[in-house]
Write a protein that holds these residues in place. Structure first.
Motif, PDB file in Angstrom:
ATOM      1  N   GLN B 350       0.841  -1.205   0.000  1.00 41.75           N
ATOM      2  CA  GLN B 350       0.000   0.000   0.000  1.00 41.75           C
ATOM      3  C   GLN B 350       0.866   1.242   0.000  1.00 41.75           C
ATOM      4  OE1 GLN B 350      -3.115  -0.194   2.926  1.00 41.75           O
ATOM      5  NE2 GLN B 350      -4.023  -1.985   1.973  1.00 41.75           N
ATOM      6  N   PHE B 353       2.075   1.742  -3.449  1.00 39.19           N
ATOM      7  CA  PHE B 353       0.945   2.201  -4.256  1.00 39.19           C
ATOM      8  C   PHE B 353       0.521   3.637  -3.908  1.00 39.19           C
ATOM      9  CE2 PHE B 353      -3.780   2.061  -5.044  1.00 39.19           C
ATOM     10  CZ  PHE B 353      -3.684   2.064  -6.420  1.00 39.19           C
ATOM     11  N   ALA B 355      -0.915   4.672  -1.104  1.00 40.97           N
ATOM     12  CA  ALA B 355      -2.070   4.789  -0.209  1.00 40.97           C
ATOM     13  C   ALA B 355      -1.631   5.030   1.230  1.00 40.97           C
ATOM     14  CB  ALA B 355      -2.934   3.533  -0.288  1.00 40.97           C
ATOM     15  N   ASP B 356      -0.425   4.560   1.550  1.00 38.37           N
ATOM     16  CA  ASP B 356       0.141   4.811   2.874  1.00 38.37           C
ATOM     17  C   ASP B 356       1.510   5.437   2.660  1.00 38.37           C
ATOM     18  OD1 ASP B 356      -1.849   3.966   4.536  1.00 38.37           O
ATOM     19  OD2 ASP B 356      -1.237   1.872   4.453  1.00 38.37           O
ATOM     20  N   THR B 375      -2.507   7.661  -4.656  1.00 39.94           N
ATOM     21  CA  THR B 375      -2.880   6.505  -5.466  1.00 39.94           C
ATOM     22  C   THR B 375      -3.076   6.909  -6.925  1.00 39.94           C
ATOM     23  OG1 THR B 375      -5.150   6.918  -4.814  1.00 39.94           O
ATOM     24  CG2 THR B 375      -3.962   5.272  -3.572  1.00 39.94           C
ATOM     25  N   SER B 376      -3.563   8.137  -7.161  1.00 43.06           N
ATOM     26  CA  SER B 376      -3.784   8.521  -8.553  1.00 43.06           C
ATOM     27  C   SER B 376      -2.450   8.634  -9.292  1.00 43.06           C
ATOM     28  CB  SER B 376      -4.591   9.817  -8.637  1.00 43.06           C
ATOM     29  OG  SER B 376      -4.061  10.798  -7.811  1.00 43.06           O
ATOM     30  N   ILE B 379      -1.325   5.140 -10.180  1.00 44.63           N
ATOM     31  CA  ILE B 379      -2.069   4.593 -11.314  1.00 44.63           C
ATOM     32  C   ILE B 379      -1.549   5.180 -12.618  1.00 44.63           C
ATOM     33  CG2 ILE B 379      -4.342   4.511 -12.396  1.00 44.63           C
ATOM     34  CD1 ILE B 379      -5.458   4.487  -9.474  1.00 44.63           C
ATOM     35  N   TYR B 385      -3.273  -1.850  -7.817  1.00 43.56           N
ATOM     36  CA  TYR B 385      -3.290  -2.579  -6.548  1.00 43.56           C
ATOM     37  C   TYR B 385      -4.698  -3.066  -6.250  1.00 43.56           C
ATOM     38  CZ  TYR B 385      -3.173  -3.361  -1.500  1.00 43.56           C
ATOM     39  OH  TYR B 385      -3.291  -3.912  -0.248  1.00 43.56           O
ATOM     40  N   VAL B 407     -14.404   2.814 -12.104  1.00 41.85           N
ATOM     41  CA  VAL B 407     -14.053   3.930 -11.209  1.00 41.85           C
ATOM     42  C   VAL B 407     -12.609   4.379 -11.399  1.00 41.85           C
ATOM     43  CG1 VAL B 407     -13.708   2.264  -9.315  1.00 41.85           C
ATOM     44  CG2 VAL B 407     -13.940   4.671  -8.798  1.00 41.85           C
ATOM     45  N   VAL B 408     -11.720   3.442 -11.698  1.00 45.34           N
ATOM     46  CA  VAL B 408     -10.311   3.813 -11.844  1.00 45.34           C
ATOM     47  C   VAL B 408     -10.095   4.645 -13.098  1.00 45.34           C
ATOM     48  CG1 VAL B 408      -8.017   2.867 -12.256  1.00 45.34           C
ATOM     49  CG2 VAL B 408      -9.480   1.834 -10.558  1.00 45.34           C
ATOM     50  N   TRP B 410     -12.405   6.442 -14.875  1.00 46.91           N
ATOM     51  CA  TRP B 410     -13.283   7.593 -15.126  1.00 46.91           C
ATOM     52  C   TRP B 410     -12.485   8.802 -15.587  1.00 46.91           C
ATOM     53  CZ3 TRP B 410     -16.464   7.154  -9.988  1.00 46.91           C
ATOM     54  CH2 TRP B 410     -17.568   6.312 -10.208  1.00 46.91           C
ATOM     55  N   SER B 411     -11.516   9.186 -14.750  1.00 44.81           N
ATOM     56  CA  SER B 411     -10.806  10.426 -15.060  1.00 44.81           C
ATOM     57  C   SER B 411      -9.874  10.234 -16.251  1.00 44.81           C
ATOM     58  CB  SER B 411     -10.052  10.930 -13.831  1.00 44.81           C
ATOM     59  OG  SER B 411      -9.375   9.873 -13.228  1.00 44.81           O
ATOM     60  N   LYS B 461     -11.501  -3.494 -13.283  1.00 44.25           N
ATOM     61  CA  LYS B 461     -11.285  -2.045 -13.219  1.00 44.25           C
ATOM     62  C   LYS B 461      -9.797  -1.733 -13.296  1.00 44.25           C
ATOM     63  CE  LYS B 461     -11.046  -1.056  -8.261  1.00 44.25           C
ATOM     64  NZ  LYS B 461     -11.773  -0.663  -7.064  1.00 44.25           N
ATOM     65  N   TRP B 462      -8.987  -2.652 -12.788  1.00 46.82           N
ATOM     66  CA  TRP B 462      -7.538  -2.425 -12.852  1.00 46.82           C
ATOM     67  C   TRP B 462      -6.995  -2.735 -14.226  1.00 46.82           C
ATOM     68  CZ3 TRP B 462      -5.747   0.810  -9.811  1.00 46.82           C
ATOM     69  CH2 TRP B 462      -6.260   0.936  -8.524  1.00 46.82           C
TER      70      TRP B 462
END
Lengths: 355, 558
Positions: B350, B353, B355-356, B375-376, B379, B385, B407-408, B410-411, B461-462
């Motif tokens: 994490q 990635f 996130a932490d 996280t963005s 990606i 992840y 969701v991943v 979208w942007s 999604k990944w």
């Protein structure tokens, strides 16, 4: 209509063909259906209460329409704020500061516009239509900035939304009252046209603003990355973060949008009356906005919310106020009815979910 | 006055507590009556050192649906011994202990205490029979001092009805003295470290006159010195003729503290005996069995054409979770990361990635050093992840299938902020077929799918984001057998498409079947790397429990 008596395989699937089946299907599957039914019942009640004691249909229609325009216009400001509140609640947050933001942005608008001695724009020599356009831009920017400020304290500062907006609520009103109490403005007449411009003899500009904003936000919530990310954040913040959603950015923008919408409401209010009572304007606005969102099916825990539902919710509350007025219920008792409506609405939605 | 305000706070928290654990509510009256009796009984128990309790569980069977979790297990434990209960995840340990603790009923079998048959219908029955169950998540209230925690649900009151704080304090102090605990009963629980919380729990169990204490992995979140403290406590209990059932994965600890062991595998009792008679290696092989290695899915050796280095990590450290992590992964490789609970592998990835956070160390992607703060960013740089605990970390329960699958991206796909839903749909249609997702309409709720299909949607999604590195954290958690095989197939196929794949799993089986090589972690460090014939359950288990690889061949040190 006589139902088709021949065996029909499509009819085997429950519902949809008969009215009762369709109704049941909608009731349990469409979250906005029960709200819409409630609204329709309220409107019928209201129409009946208004009575048919008129000489002609035209006259009755006139009275009915006028009543409705009054209802809608009086609630346009709160209605707009409730739309923003829906987004805020969808992220799992809350904004208590809207009433105070309304007052501070309203005061800012009045200082900008004043043609008298204290007017800011007239002091630098900007008058007339340019001054009005500039005022609108600056007030909107100011509202957006205040909202963003709250957003920063919530995201970067990790202050819980309830606390951050409670603080802002106290600060904004208190500051406004201290600096602007007893301030009498001369707001230019052209500015008043923003709300009071008549289309075919009807003063419906605030209603049009409300409708336009509702349409835009409906589109935003359904079709844009921002709108869907709001739901993702409110639904499961951790999952949204692990899916690359910048949750802080989403939240910040939601609170900034809230501030922007409140400043729109402030412009409408100032242009309707030409002044603002800083100690009373917007009091309880946050609760009305929250109530409208909740009645409209927004989940206080975040994740679920409907812009259209909030419009229905606002209308239900507005029509009920009107009804109580028509019935002559004493003013102090009216809040109780509002409370009942909110609780009943949530109870109805709960039943739906477990069924 | 302070006493009264204490009552106020207490009652508020009590209500909260009874909401959390309603059994306190129902039995509190009963408990208050029996408390004094218990207290004196415990004192005499501690002093007499005489009789001790013996628990026998005979022919216990339990199944959940068609899944037989316990198949005819018979065992006994008595006072004055520390008995290790060993087994892999899913071996049936916790089911067995939950039956003994009265949490779940058994299908058939019997429980005997001192040769008398007992029937535990609720946790309270078990407690009153003298069995205390200390769960992994401690049941203490942080905002109350120790002595009030000791008496939760069975408070001592004065005649007026207010709390007799003084008496509760004194009794706690008395127990601490008897148990050789150097702790001020007035301290707040939140100020205690994890080991003292554990000790307070144990003392509380003693206060309920427990003769057998079940400790479910008490040491996973403790540091070495804290572990020593808890072990000292356990020895004291043992001397006082209390029996302890010690559930642990750490064979070092078992060797150190336990005198007996019981090993469960797939719901069967496979071995019982004295710890002094066996080695750690023996225990590890009892736990996994000898013939566990099923057919490997790995590509034939020599046919592996791995590409360039994609991800390299140097000296990555976060003092709480992992220390000095070094590894590198090439395109097309499947690398397993395994270990036991508390090894820090999820936290490590994490952090990679975004996130932490991590404290020191470097991350290189395709040879270039990168800093990943969100996280963005990760990606965008091609890292994906798939988190563990799908429900908490991956599922957007208010959204439908297609939204969960997009969701991943979208942007990524959006034009001026507007979601390109037709592109998402097209992409997802392809993936639905290639991942074999069984589903109804795309706009059905994600929660309408089975666990395996939900996981495939999350995976899709990944894949939509076209990652270079795909980190899969427990990818087959809560997934049925068929979907599990599907996911393995997908992993192999993706590796053929030159994606670097990292599989985090606590199931050694899974690692052996899917991965080209594996890193084994223990307490936040990489204990060793295994590949080829060294990649077997015994070796992995030995490393995961803190053992060393030794000089056997096939070992590749980094």
């Amino acid at each position: 209509m006589i139902p088709n008596k021949q065996p029909n395989l499509e009819n085997a699937s429950p519902g949809k063909k008969t009215f009762v089946g369709w109704f049941k299907h909608k009731w349990s599957n469409d979250p906005l259906f029960s709200i819409l039914i409630a609204l329709i019942i309220m409107v019928i009640l209201q129409t009946l209460t208004l009575g048919f004691d008129y000489n002609s249909f035209g006259e009755w229609f006139q009275a009915w329409t006028n009543n409705w325009i009054n209802i809608l216009r009086n609630n346009a400001g709160v209605g707009i704020v409730a739309l923003g509140m829906t987004f805020v609640i969808m992220t799992g947050g809350i904004d208590l500061s809207v009433g105070s933001t309304l007052v501070i942005t309203g005061a800012f608008a009045m200082y900008l516009l004043d043609t008298g001695a204290q007017g800011i724009l007239s002091a630098v020599g900007i008058t007339g239509v340019p001054a009005i356009i500039l005022t609108i831009i600056l007030v909107l920017a100011f509202g957006y900035m205040l909202g963003a400020l709250i957003g920063v304290s919530i995201t970067k500062g990790m202050v819980p939304p309830f606390i951050a907006t409670l603080g802002a609520m106290m600060i904004f009103r208190s500051v406004t009252q201290h600096f602007a109490q007893g301030y009498n403005t001369k707001v230019p007449v052209e500015f008043l046209q923003i709300s009071s411009f008549k289309i075919g003899n009807l003063m419906i500009m605030p209603i049009i603003y409300w409708a336009i904003i509702a349409c835009i936000l409906y589109y935003v919530s359904k079709r844009t990355t921002f709108g869907r990310q709001i739901i993702a954040v409110g639904s499961n913040e951790r999952a949204a973060k692990l899916s690359g959603v910048n949750i802080n950015k989403v939240k910040l923008r939601v609170y900034a949008l809230m501030g922007l919408l409140v400043s729109v409401a402030a412009i409408i209010q100032v242009s309707r009356i030409g002044s603002m009572d800083f100690s009373n304007a917007g009091r309880g606005m946050e609760m009305d906005a929250i109530a409208a969102a909740v009645v409209g099916g927004t989940n206080m825990l975040g994740g679920r919310g409907y812009i259209l539902g909030t419009v229905y919710g606002m209308l239900i509350i507005a029509v009920m106020n009107n009804l109580l007025n028509l019935f002559g219920v004493p003013p102090f008792l009216r809040e109780a009815f509002k409370g009942v409506i909110v609780i009943v609405a949530v109870l109805l939605q709960r039943k739906e979910k477990t069924a | 006055m302070p006493v009264e305000s204490g009552v106020f706070c207490r009652s508020g928290i009590l209500i909260l507590h009874s909401l959390i654990d309603s059994r306190y509510h129902t039995v509190s009256i009963n408990r208050k009556e029996t408390f004094r009796k218990n207290f004196t009984r415990m004192n005499s128990l501690l002093k007499s050192l005489g009789d001790y309790m013996k628990i026998e569980m005979k022919n216990i069977r339990k199944s959940f649906g068609s899944n037989d979790v316990l198949k005819d297990v018979t065992l006994s434990v008595q006072g004055g011994e520390i008995c290790a209960l060993l087994g892999e995840n899913g071996a049936g340990k916790s089911t067995l202990m939950n039956i003994l603790g009265g949490v779940i009923p058994m299908d058939s079998g019997s429980i005997l205490i001192d040769e008398k048959e007992v029937d535990f219908e609720t946790p309270v029955d078990s407690q009153e029979a003298g069995i205390a169950f200390i769960h992994q998540e401690l049941n203490l209230i942080n905002d109350l001092p120790i002595y009030e925690n000791m008496f939760l649900g069975r408070e001592i009151k004065t005649k007026k009805g207010s709390l007799d704080l003084k008496q509760m304090y004194d009794k706690t102090a008395e127990i601490f003295k008897q148990m050789n605990v150097d702790l001020d009963p007035g301290r707040m629980v939140r100020d205690l470290d994890a080991s003292y919380k554990q000790i307070v729990e144990i003392c509380r169990a003693m206060m309920t006159n427990a003769s057998i204490i079940i400790m479910d992995e008490p040491t996973t979140s403790l540091t070495d010195t804290e572990i020593e403290r808890v072990f000292a406590m356990m020895k004291t209990l043992k001397e006082n003729n209390v029996g302890i059932i010690f559930i642990s994965h750490k064979l070092n600890e078992v060797k150190e503290i336990c005198n007996r062991y019981i090993v469960l595998r797939d719901g069967n009792l496979v071995s019982v005996g004295n710890v002094s008679d066996v080695t750690k290696k023996d225990l590890a092989s009892y736990m996994v069995g000898f013939d566990v290695r099923t057919e490997s899915l790995r590509r034939v050796a020599g046919n592996e054409e791995v590409g360039n280095e994609i991800l390299r990590v140097e000296g990555l450290t976060d003092s709480r979770h992992f220390r000095d992590i070094n590894f590198s992964i090439r395109a097309g490789e499947i690398v397993g990361i395994t270990g036991l609970l508390g090894d820090g592998r999820s936290e490590l990835f994490q952090a990679i990635f975004g996130a932490d956070h991590y404290e020191t160390g470097k991350i290189f992607l395709e040879g270039k050093e990168v800093t990943i703060k969100s996280t963005s960013q990760a990606i965008k740089k091609g890292i994906a992840y798939l988190p563990r605990n799908r429900k908490e970390n991956a599922i957007l329960k208010d959204m439908d299938i297609i939204e969960n699958a997009s969701v991943v991206t979208w942007s990524m796909f959006s034009k001026r902020g507007v979601i390109d839903s037709s592109r998402h749909r097209k992409l997802f249609e392809e993936q639905r077929d290639s991942l074999r997702i069984k589903m109804g309409d795309m706009t059905d709720s994600i929660t309408s799918l089975s666990g395996g299909n939900q996981q495939k949607v999350v995976l899709s999604k990944w894949l939509a984001a076209n990652p270079k590195v795909l980190i899969l954290d427990n990818p087959t958690q809560g997934v049925d057998v068929g979907a599990k095989e599907d996911i393995y197939d997908i992993i192999l196929k993706l590796a053929d498409e030159n994606i670097a794949i990292i599989v985090l799993s606590s199931e050694a089986q899974e690692i052996i079947r899917v991965c080209d090589r594996a890193l084994v972690m223990y307490h936040g460090v990489i204990q060793g790397e295994v590949r080829d014939e060294m990649m077997n359950e015994q070796t992995i288990m030995r490393l995961a429990t803190g053992g060393e690889l030794g000089e056997e061949k096939g070992v590749h040190q980094l």
